[in-house]
Design a protein around this motif. Structure first.
Motif: not given
Length: 145
Positions: A1-4, A10-11, A33-36
């Motif tokens: 799962m991704r969190y911002d 999210h934190a 996760k770096k900006p793609q």
């Protein structure tokens, strides 16, 4: 799962998940996760590389490896690691690992090199008509690149 991390909810959710994994003695992986970069940016790079290949009589893959990565951007792409049998070995980093700012810098270096050293102008991404003309040239020479 991704969190911002900039989103407080999210934190909190990420912290709770992490604490549960630690409490349960689970194996887990944390990655940034770096900006793609966009598909459009990837397409632009491949058009630039293919067009340059058409102009000098080389394949896009040859241009990408030898001119774009090794010649114009060695500090970004050439890496070293320790091999059990060979000792220190060099390898090339994948361009898919670049974030958008690294990507822009490497493309600018390549464009500048093409112009100043090979006499081939590579248009910037906003020069849409010239990019269309490059794509036509690539299509006409597709069997050679």
């Amino acid at each position: 799962m991704r969190y911002d991390g900039s989103n407080e909810l999210h934190a909190r959710q990420a912290r709770a998940k992490l604490e549960k994994l630690i409490k349960d003695k689970k194996i887990f992986d944390l990655t940034e996760k770096k900006p793609q970069r966009s598909i459009q940016a990837n397409k632009y790079l491949h058009v630039c590389l293919s067009y340059f290949g058409c102009q000098i009589g080389e394949t896009m893959e040859y241009v990408k490896r030898n001119y774009y990565k090794i010649l114009c951007n060695p500090d970004t792409f050439i890496r070293e690691r320790e091999d059990k049998y060979l000792g220190r070995v060099k390898y090339l980093r994948s361009s898919s690992e670049l974030d958008s700012s690294e990507f822009s810098l490497t493309v600018d270096r390549f464009r500048n090199w093409c112009s100043s050293n090979a006499g081939v102008y590579i248009p910037s991404p906003d020069e849409e008509r010239l990019i269309q003309l490059m794509e036509l040239e690539i299509e006409r020479n597709k069997e050679f690149i």
